[in-house]
Write a protein that holds these residues in place. Sequence first.
Motif, PDB file in Angstrom:
ATOM      1  N   ALA A 178       0.839  -1.208   0.000  1.00  0.00           N
ATOM      2  CA  ALA A 178       0.000   0.000   0.000  1.00  0.00           C
ATOM      3  C   ALA A 178       0.872   1.255   0.000  1.00  0.00           C
ATOM      4  CB  ALA A 178      -0.922   0.007   1.212  1.00  0.00           C
ATOM      5  N   LEU A 179       2.046   1.153   0.626  1.00  0.00           N
ATOM      6  CA  LEU A 179       2.904   2.334   0.763  1.00  0.00           C
ATOM      7  C   LEU A 179       3.521   2.769  -0.568  1.00  0.00           C
ATOM      8  CD1 LEU A 179       4.477   1.458   4.211  1.00  0.00           C
ATOM      9  CD2 LEU A 179       3.245   3.565   3.693  1.00  0.00           C
ATOM     10  N   TYR A 180       3.650   1.842  -1.529  1.00  0.00           N
ATOM     11  CA  TYR A 180       4.141   2.265  -2.855  1.00  0.00           C
ATOM     12  C   TYR A 180       3.123   1.966  -3.954  1.00  0.00           C
ATOM     13  CZ  TYR A 180       5.945  -2.618  -2.843  1.00  0.00           C
ATOM     14  OH  TYR A 180       6.086  -3.978  -2.750  1.00  0.00           O
ATOM     15  N   SER A 181       1.868   1.828  -3.572  1.00  0.00           N
ATOM     16  CA  SER A 181       0.805   1.570  -4.547  1.00  0.00           C
ATOM     17  C   SER A 181       0.679   2.723  -5.530  1.00  0.00           C
ATOM     18  CB  SER A 181      -0.519   1.405  -3.794  1.00  0.00           C
ATOM     19  OG  SER A 181      -1.599   1.472  -4.695  1.00  0.00           O
ATOM     20  N   LYS A 182       0.201   2.406  -6.738  1.00  0.00           N
ATOM     21  CA  LYS A 182      -0.028   3.500  -7.694  1.00  0.00           C
ATOM     22  C   LYS A 182      -1.173   4.395  -7.225  1.00  0.00           C
ATOM     23  CE  LYS A 182      -2.979   1.074 -11.087  1.00  0.00           C
ATOM     24  NZ  LYS A 182      -3.387   0.005 -10.165  1.00  0.00           N
ATOM     25  N   ALA A 229      -5.938  -1.353   3.907  1.00  0.00           N
ATOM     26  CA  ALA A 229      -4.973  -1.012   2.859  1.00  0.00           C
ATOM     27  C   ALA A 229      -5.219  -1.856   1.604  1.00  0.00           C
ATOM     28  CB  ALA A 229      -3.554  -1.225   3.386  1.00  0.00           C
ATOM     29  N   LEU A 230      -5.436  -3.151   1.806  1.00  0.00           N
ATOM     30  CA  LEU A 230      -5.673  -4.055   0.673  1.00  0.00           C
ATOM     31  C   LEU A 230      -6.943  -3.676  -0.084  1.00  0.00           C
ATOM     32  CD1 LEU A 230      -5.003  -6.780  -0.821  1.00  0.00           C
ATOM     33  CD2 LEU A 230      -6.426  -7.906   0.895  1.00  0.00           C
ATOM     34  N   GLY A 231      -7.975  -3.290   0.672  1.00  0.00           N
ATOM     35  CA  GLY A 231      -9.252  -2.954   0.032  1.00  0.00           C
ATOM     36  C   GLY A 231      -9.237  -1.593  -0.637  1.00  0.00           C
ATOM     37  N   ALA A 232      -8.353  -0.701  -0.164  1.00  0.00           N
ATOM     38  CA  ALA A 232      -8.430   0.690  -0.613  1.00  0.00           C
ATOM     39  C   ALA A 232      -7.525   1.010  -1.800  1.00  0.00           C
ATOM     40  CB  ALA A 232      -8.080   1.628   0.556  1.00  0.00           C
ATOM     41  N   VAL A 233      -6.362   0.376  -1.864  1.00  0.00           N
ATOM     42  CA  VAL A 233      -5.418   0.737  -2.934  1.00  0.00           C
ATOM     43  C   VAL A 233      -4.895  -0.524  -3.627  1.00  0.00           C
ATOM     44  CG1 VAL A 233      -4.702   2.891  -1.793  1.00  0.00           C
ATOM     45  CG2 VAL A 233      -3.401   0.800  -1.377  1.00  0.00           C
ATOM     46  N   GLY A 234      -4.439  -0.349  -4.858  1.00  0.00           N
ATOM     47  CA  GLY A 234      -3.975  -1.499  -5.640  1.00  0.00           C
ATOM     48  C   GLY A 234      -2.647  -2.043  -5.119  1.00  0.00           C
ATOM     49  N   MET A 235      -2.455  -3.326  -5.280  1.00  0.00           N
ATOM     50  CA  MET A 235      -1.213  -3.966  -4.841  1.00  0.00           C
ATOM     51  C   MET A 235      -0.243  -4.023  -6.036  1.00  0.00           C
ATOM     52  SD  MET A 235      -1.543  -4.840  -1.537  1.00  0.00           S
ATOM     53  CE  MET A 235      -2.318  -3.286  -1.128  1.00  0.00           C
ATOM     54  N   ALA A 236       0.938  -4.603  -5.838  1.00  0.00           N
ATOM     55  CA  ALA A 236       1.960  -4.566  -6.885  1.00  0.00           C
ATOM     56  C   ALA A 236       2.677  -5.910  -7.014  1.00  0.00           C
ATOM     57  CB  ALA A 236       2.926  -3.419  -6.598  1.00  0.00           C
ATOM     58  N   LEU A 237       3.965  -5.856  -7.361  1.00  0.00           N
ATOM     59  CA  LEU A 237       4.740  -7.049  -7.705  1.00  0.00           C
ATOM     60  C   LEU A 237       4.608  -8.206  -6.705  1.00  0.00           C
ATOM     61  CD1 LEU A 237       6.987  -8.566  -9.265  1.00  0.00           C
ATOM     62  CD2 LEU A 237       8.642  -7.321  -7.876  1.00  0.00           C
ATOM     63  N   GLN A 324       4.059 -12.249 -17.642  1.00  0.00           N
ATOM     64  CA  GLN A 324       3.162 -12.318 -18.801  1.00  0.00           C
ATOM     65  C   GLN A 324       2.239 -11.108 -18.935  1.00  0.00           C
ATOM     66  OE1 GLN A 324       1.073 -16.051 -18.742  1.00  0.00           O
ATOM     67  NE2 GLN A 324       2.744 -17.033 -19.857  1.00  0.00           N
ATOM     68  N   ASN A 325       1.508 -10.801 -17.871  1.00  0.00           N
ATOM     69  CA  ASN A 325       0.627  -9.630 -17.930  1.00  0.00           C
ATOM     70  C   ASN A 325       1.300  -8.507 -17.175  1.00  0.00           C
ATOM     71  OD1 ASN A 325      -1.484 -11.112 -19.172  1.00  0.00           O
ATOM     72  ND2 ASN A 325      -1.864 -12.056 -17.178  1.00  0.00           N
ATOM     73  N   PRO A 326       1.544  -7.402 -17.866  1.00  0.00           N
ATOM     74  CA  PRO A 326       2.233  -6.311 -17.178  1.00  0.00           C
ATOM     75  C   PRO A 326       1.458  -5.898 -15.926  1.00  0.00           C
ATOM     76  CG  PRO A 326       1.822  -5.798 -19.503  1.00  0.00           C
ATOM     77  CD  PRO A 326       1.161  -7.089 -19.230  1.00  0.00           C
ATOM     78  N   TYR A 327       2.164  -5.600 -14.878  1.00  0.00           N
ATOM     79  CA  TYR A 327       1.571  -5.336 -13.574  1.00  0.00           C
ATOM     80  C   TYR A 327       2.259  -4.110 -13.025  1.00  0.00           C
ATOM     81  CZ  TYR A 327      -0.899  -7.349  -9.545  1.00  0.00           C
ATOM     82  OH  TYR A 327      -1.777  -7.614  -8.550  1.00  0.00           O
ATOM     83  N   TYR A 328       1.508  -3.232 -12.374  1.00  0.00           N
ATOM     84  CA  TYR A 328       2.158  -2.026 -11.845  1.00  0.00           C
ATOM     85  C   TYR A 328       3.207  -2.390 -10.789  1.00  0.00           C
ATOM     86  CZ  TYR A 328       3.231   1.903  -8.970  1.00  0.00           C
ATOM     87  OH  TYR A 328       3.938   2.829  -8.265  1.00  0.00           O
ATOM     88  N   ASN A 329       4.343  -1.766 -10.860  1.00  0.00           N
ATOM     89  CA  ASN A 329       5.326  -1.827  -9.778  1.00  0.00           C
ATOM     90  C   ASN A 329       6.233  -0.603  -9.917  1.00  0.00           C
ATOM     91  OD1 ASN A 329       6.181  -3.545  -7.522  1.00  0.00           O
ATOM     92  ND2 ASN A 329       8.159  -3.480  -8.541  1.00  0.00           N
ATOM     93  N   PRO A 330       6.621   0.005  -8.807  1.00  0.00           N
ATOM     94  CA  PRO A 330       7.474   1.194  -8.936  1.00  0.00           C
ATOM     95  C   PRO A 330       8.747   0.893  -9.721  1.00  0.00           C
ATOM     96  CG  PRO A 330       6.773   0.902  -6.660  1.00  0.00           C
ATOM     97  CD  PRO A 330       6.305  -0.313  -7.424  1.00  0.00           C
TER      98      PRO A 330
END
Length: 353
Positions: A178-182, A229-237, A324-330
Amino acid sequence: MLSFTYDILPSRVVFGVGSLDRLPEEIERLGAHRALVLSTPEQRNEGQQIADRLGSCAAGLFDKAVMHVPIEIAEQAREQAKALGADCCVAVGGGSTTGLAKAIALVSTLPILAIPTTYAGSEMTPIWGITEAGLKKTGRDPRVLPKTVLYDATLTISMPPMLSATSGMNSIAHCVEALYSKDANPIVSMMAEEGIRALKAGLPVVVKEPANLEARSNALYGAWLGGIALGAVGMALHHKLCHTLGGSFNLPHAETHTVVLPHATAYTAPAAPEAMSRVARALGAESAAQGLFDLAASLGAPTSLAALGLKEGDLDKAAAIAVQNPYYNPRPITQEGIRALLQDAFEGRRPDQ
Ligand code: NAD
């Protein structure tokens, strides 16, 4: 300059030792009179006790919840809810039981009252998952967000120390990402940092003294924040990797989170310095990744994918699926980078920094 969007999810939380005593009035508050109680087979007794507390407001008990919500079980539970004329679901258990309640709510208007007994955090999210023909479909739907959540640490005392450790690390993973979520925003980031702090304070005591209610309350409070945090913002790698490993190699949910988290954090660290310093601060550690690894090890939790039964020969395939599917990550995701991360996780190496 600050700029963000924050969808605040509507749910009522009653937190505290003894909050279970408020179950009947909370059911009434939902306008419900016939609750279908849900549990796993292992927690049938807890389910029965909840049904007994509800007396004539209990329509029945369905005790077949299992991991990853197989569609066949979801259909059975939906049928039973209909046949009994249930007007709400009470889910007592971990993410698997809450998940079953969500599968019912997804196709009905039944409100959910959740009574979490692990640190998974599903009770605070509008995320559902159902497994059909070996494939887990997930989605977001406001109907599945529990209307009321009773957090009573008394019910977590029976959680075995190892499940407490790994489920707690699963919750820390929600806070870290959550701390580095988009979609990160300052309020959720405050909750995420506080969640890590509370879990770091609670978990080491919980694994040594499972009946210590103060430590259990601290950990449950952290898990609540992790769920928000999980419900409110997107997760990453990190979450992407855990889903790949869980879905394609059938690795256990909370343990996989525990092993992967320090390595996903080490990978992302160079691209998210502010988030990392908040994680490190909450852990009281010099480095976020090392602090997470050391916490898991000190709890006696597994620290390598090898210990979870993954084969070294599967690492190439896992890296290929994960990219395979691009996923947000900083930090951008490359197959080579992920392959190296997975090797470290496989061997259970302490991150270098
Ligand atoms: P779980 O619900 O599968 O529980 C594991 C086992 O521990 C079960 O047998 C359960 O009955 C038992 N158990 C739970 N609490 C106990 C207690 N207090 N005392 C004794 N035994 C207890 O495990 P989990 O880690 O909570 O949930 C994992 C599942 O939840 C996964 O399928 C995961 O995908 C899902 N999940 C979903 C979300 C979401 O937002 N949709 C969030 C987190 C997890």
